[in-house]
Motif scaffolding. Structure first.
Motif, short mmCIF file in Angstrom:
data_model
loop_
_atom_site.label_atom_id
_atom_site.label_comp_id
_atom_site.label_asym_id
_atom_site.label_seq_id
_atom_site.Cartn_x
_atom_site.Cartn_y
_atom_site.Cartn_z
N MET A 283 0.73 -1.30 0.08
CA MET A 283 -0.07 0.01 0.07
C MET A 283 0.70 1.12 -0.12
O MET A 283 0.38 2.42 -0.54
N SER A 284 2.07 1.08 0.65
CA SER A 284 3.01 2.40 0.55
C SER A 284 3.63 2.56 -0.44
O SER A 284 4.18 3.62 -0.82
N GLU A 285 4.15 1.61 -1.13
CA GLU A 285 5.38 1.71 -2.19
C GLU A 285 4.60 1.17 -3.69
O GLU A 285 5.22 1.75 -4.60
N TYR A 286 3.47 0.35 -3.81
CA TYR A 286 3.21 -0.02 -5.05
C TYR A 286 1.90 0.32 -5.53
O TYR A 286 1.51 0.57 -6.78
N ALA A 287 1.02 0.36 -4.50
CA ALA A 287 -0.36 0.53 -4.79
C ALA A 287 -0.74 2.29 -5.21
O ALA A 287 -0.15 3.12 -4.89
N SER A 288 -1.67 2.25 -6.08
CA SER A 288 -2.17 3.60 -6.65
C SER A 288 -2.82 4.30 -5.57
O SER A 288 -3.23 3.36 -4.49
N ARG A 289 -3.16 5.58 -5.61
CA ARG A 289 -3.85 6.14 -4.80
C ARG A 289 -5.42 5.79 -4.61
O ARG A 289 -5.95 5.80 -3.54
N THR A 290 -6.10 5.41 -5.62
CA THR A 290 -7.38 4.83 -5.57
C THR A 290 -7.33 3.50 -4.99
O THR A 290 -8.40 3.30 -4.10
N VAL A 291 -6.42 2.56 -5.19
CA VAL A 291 -6.47 1.23 -4.52
C VAL A 291 -5.96 1.55 -3.15
O VAL A 291 -6.60 0.98 -2.11
N SER A 293 -6.77 4.21 -1.15
CA SER A 293 -8.01 4.81 -0.53
C SER A 293 -9.07 3.83 -0.28
O SER A 293 -9.77 4.19 0.62
N VAL A 294 -8.99 2.85 -0.97
CA VAL A 294 -10.13 1.86 -0.90
C VAL A 294 -9.61 0.74 0.20
O VAL A 294 -10.16 0.28 0.88
N ALA A 295 -8.22 0.17 -0.35
CA ALA A 295 -7.81 -1.03 0.61
C ALA A 295 -7.58 -0.84 1.92
O ALA A 295 -7.97 -1.63 2.75
N LYS A 296 -6.99 0.49 2.09
CA LYS A 296 -6.63 0.59 3.68
C LYS A 296 -7.89 0.82 4.57
O LYS A 296 -7.90 0.04 5.76
N PRO A 297 -8.82 1.58 4.35
CA PRO A 297 -10.10 1.70 5.10
C PRO A 297 -10.47 0.28 5.20
O PRO A 297 -10.87 -0.23 6.52
N LEU A 298 -10.76 -0.56 4.30
CA LEU A 298 -11.49 -1.80 4.45
C LEU A 298 -10.60 -2.94 5.29
O LEU A 298 -11.15 -3.61 6.15
N LEU A 299 -9.20 -2.73 5.24
CA LEU A 299 -8.16 -3.34 6.13
C LEU A 299 -8.31 -2.91 7.50
O LEU A 299 -8.31 -3.81 8.43
N GLU A 300 -8.67 -1.78 7.55
CA GLU A 300 -8.61 -1.22 8.99
C GLU A 300 -10.29 -1.47 9.76
O GLU A 300 -10.01 -1.63 10.94
N VAL A 301 -10.99 -1.97 9.11
CA VAL A 301 -12.21 -2.55 9.44
C VAL A 301 -12.13 -3.73 10.60
O VAL A 301 -12.75 -3.66 11.29
N LEU A 302 -11.25 -4.56 10.17
CA LEU A 302 -10.86 -5.47 11.00
C LEU A 302 -10.77 -5.15 12.45
O LEU A 302 -10.82 -5.97 13.45
N ALA A 303 -9.89 -4.13 12.55
CA ALA A 303 -9.60 -3.63 13.87
C ALA A 303 -10.85 -3.28 14.80
O ALA A 303 -10.67 -3.04 15.84
N GLY A 304 -11.90 -2.94 14.15
CA GLY A 304 -13.18 -2.38 14.86
C GLY A 304 -14.07 -3.50 15.34
O GLY A 304 -14.83 -3.28 16.02
N ILE A 305 -13.80 -4.72 14.74
CA ILE A 305 -14.63 -6.19 15.12
C ILE A 305 -14.19 -6.30 16.61
O ILE A 305 -13.26 -6.49 16.76
N PRO A 306 -15.34 -6.40 17.46
CA PRO A 306 -15.02 -6.83 18.73
C PRO A 306 -14.32 -8.29 18.91
O PRO A 306 -14.77 -9.23 18.04
N THR A 307 -13.66 -8.46 19.82
CA THR A 307 -12.93 -9.76 19.95
C THR A 307 -13.88 -11.00 20.09
O THR A 307 -13.52 -11.96 19.82
N ILE A 308 -14.89 -10.65 20.59
CA ILE A 308 -15.99 -11.82 21.01
C ILE A 308 -16.58 -12.36 19.58
O ILE A 308 -16.89 -13.53 19.49
N VAL A 309 -16.51 -11.47 18.71
CA VAL A 309 -16.71 -11.95 17.40
C VAL A 309 -15.97 -12.76 16.69
O VAL A 309 -16.02 -13.75 16.07
N TYR A 310 -14.52 -12.41 16.88
CA TYR A 310 -13.52 -13.17 16.45
C TYR A 310 -13.43 -14.58 17.13
O TYR A 310 -13.26 -15.66 16.59
#
Length: 494
Positions: A283-291, A293-310
């Motif tokens: 994401m920092s060296e190869y991905a375009s700005r469009t990719v 802007s979409v991939a990083k927020p989607l990846l960070e969604v995992l951090a917001g899931i409660p651990t009980i759900v995991y």
């Protein structure tokens, strides 16, 4: 008057003080602000601060001191035979008196008269008002409850008066102190500096308080169980001796719990670190700005899931999937379709925990890699290095100290996880190297030992604090080692 309403009154007085203070400063300036030492807003802030601060101090002191005084007074009125009992029995009696006192506020005059006439009637009347008692209250409890109710109401009245008087007095004195040459800015900035120091000290004081509380109870535990049995014991079986015995027959060996903690954390890091780090590099060296802007927020969604759900995900999906896959593989090889991976296992917990940790590694590492100066990239590419060589030999060494810190935070998060381990790895305290079998961690046993109606007087309960202080020391050692690694590589790079 409730505390929330008092806080609202203090806020209103503070806002009024700010407005009047600013107005007075403007009036004294006569349209010429250069004649004032500070801007009018500082004069208003000065009045607002001294309208709010004394009132809050009075409120805090009263809230702390008043219950202590009331409790001491009520306990002092206990009959001598009650004072001769144990502290636990006196606490039980005081709790019952508190429940009766709360019920008195909901009674009519006739109900109060009937309640004070007979203890059995008092219990029935209070139960009808939603205040059930375990037994009929003694006559002295009814009298003490009435005294407690009266003193509590008087305390609330005095608190309201004192707080409002303190706020108005502070506003009046500070308002009168306003003058053209008054150094309002210095006073306000001094108060703000003290506030910033206090805020920055909260973390330190909180850490000291946590360590002190854990260490105190851990010392009580080690007075009952030898430290060497705890730290070097290989069996976890916290049972108690038979009634009348003076010591616990349980075994409090830390090694199985520590082994499970490190094993599951290691598997989780094996999953999280490569995936998260490679994602950050992409994401920092190869991905375009469009990719990006979409991939990083989607990846960070995992951090917001409660651990009980995991944990549910591991229990319902990942664990059965690994069990069924292992059964199929075993059947293809040996003809026996028995699974060699249990649904609750180190592997299940490690994989799911690793998925949970991926955004921690990727997001932090991405920010660190992105912060590497652009000049380093351009210089390496200008000398003929490829993009991959630049990443390996220039960018990663420059970002390594920060990445080590990110991995340390991830490891600490893995060590402290509880819910995923409970549902995905079980609660069995055992020592084994097979990742397909269940194990447990220190945090799970802390929860187990503190679950239920227990007193903090037995080794079975106090061992939780020994486990907690052990986790703290492990985390501290990780931090020290990380600092050593960071300094070492930073010196080599610089």
């Amino acid at each position: 008057m409730s505390i929330s309403f008092l806080l609202l009154i203090i806020a209103v007085i503070g806002v009024a003080g700010y407005l009047f203070g600013s107005w007075r400063a403007n009036a004294l300036a006569g349209g010429k602000l250069s004649s004032l030492h500070s801007r009018p807003g500082y004069y208003g802030s000065f009045v607002a601060i001294w309208s709010v601060l004394p009132a809050l101090v009075v409120m805090l002191v009263w809230i702390i001191a008043s219950p202590i005084y009331i409790s001491s007074t009520v306990r002092g009125g206990f009959p001598e035979e009650v004072k001769a009992t144990s502290q636990a029995e006196q606490n039980l009696a005081y709790n019952m008196i508190g429940a009766i006192s709360r019920g008195l506020n909901t009674l009519s005059a006739e109900e109060r008269e009937a309640m004070f006439a007979d203890s059995a009637t008092a219990r029935t009347v209070l139960a009808a008002k939603g205040v059930p008692l375990a037994a009929d209250p003694a006559p002295y409890m009814l009298t003490s409850a009435d005294d407690l109710n009266r003193m509590t109401k008087a305390s609330g009245t005095f608190l309201s008066i004192l707080v409002i008087v303190a706020a108005l007095a502070g506003a009046f004195v500070s308002y009168r102190a306003i003058a053209p040459k008054f150094r309002a800015r210095n006073r306000v900035e001094g108060v703000m500096l003290v506030s910033l120091i206090a805020a920055s000290s909260i973390a330190i004081l909180t850490t000291v308080g946590i360590v002190a509380s854990m260490a105190t109870e851990a010392i009580h535990f080690f007075n009952m169980v030898p430290a060497w049995e705890f730290f070097f014991g290989t069996t976890w079986d916290p049972r108690f001796a038979a009634a009348g015995a003076t010591a616990s027959s349980g075994q409090f060996g830390l090694i199985p719990l520590l082994a499970g903690t490190l094993y599951i954390g290691f598997v989780a890091m094996l999953v999280a670190v490569p995936v998260g780090l490679f994602a950050a590099i992409y994401m920092s060296e190869y991905a375009s700005r469009t990719v990006r802007s979409v991939a990083k927020p989607l990846l960070e969604v995992l951090a917001g899931i409660p651990t009980i759900v995991y944990g549910f995900f591991a229990l319902i999906t990942v664990g059965p999937f690994l069990r069924d896959i292992s059964a199929q593989l075993n059947g293809l090889v040996t003809g026996n379709y028995a699974s060699f991976i249990q649904a609750q296992s180190v592997l299940t917990a490690g994989i799911v925990m690793g998925i949970m940790l991926i955004p921690y590694v990727s997001s932090l590492s991405d920010d660190i890699i992105t912060a590497v100066p652009r000049a380093l990239r351009d210089g390496s590419l200008g000398l003929g290095a490829t993009r991959s060589e630049t990443i390996k030999r220039v960018i990663m060494p420059a970002a390594l100290p920060g990445i080590v810190g990110a991995l340390l935070m991830t490891a600490s998060r893995a060590i402290g996880e509880t819910m995923i381990v409970v549902l995905a790895a079980g609660v069995a305290a055992r020592m084994q190297l097979n990742p397909f079998e269940p194990m447990t961690t220190v945090t799970v046993k802390i929860v187990n030992q503190l679950t239920g109606d227990l007193e903090f007087t037995s080794p079975q309960t106090l061992v939780a604090f020994a486990l907690g202080i052990t986790l703290f020391v492990i985390t501290l050692c990780l931090n020290i080692y990380a600092l050593y690694i960071v300094r070492k590589y930073r010196e080599q790079y610089e």
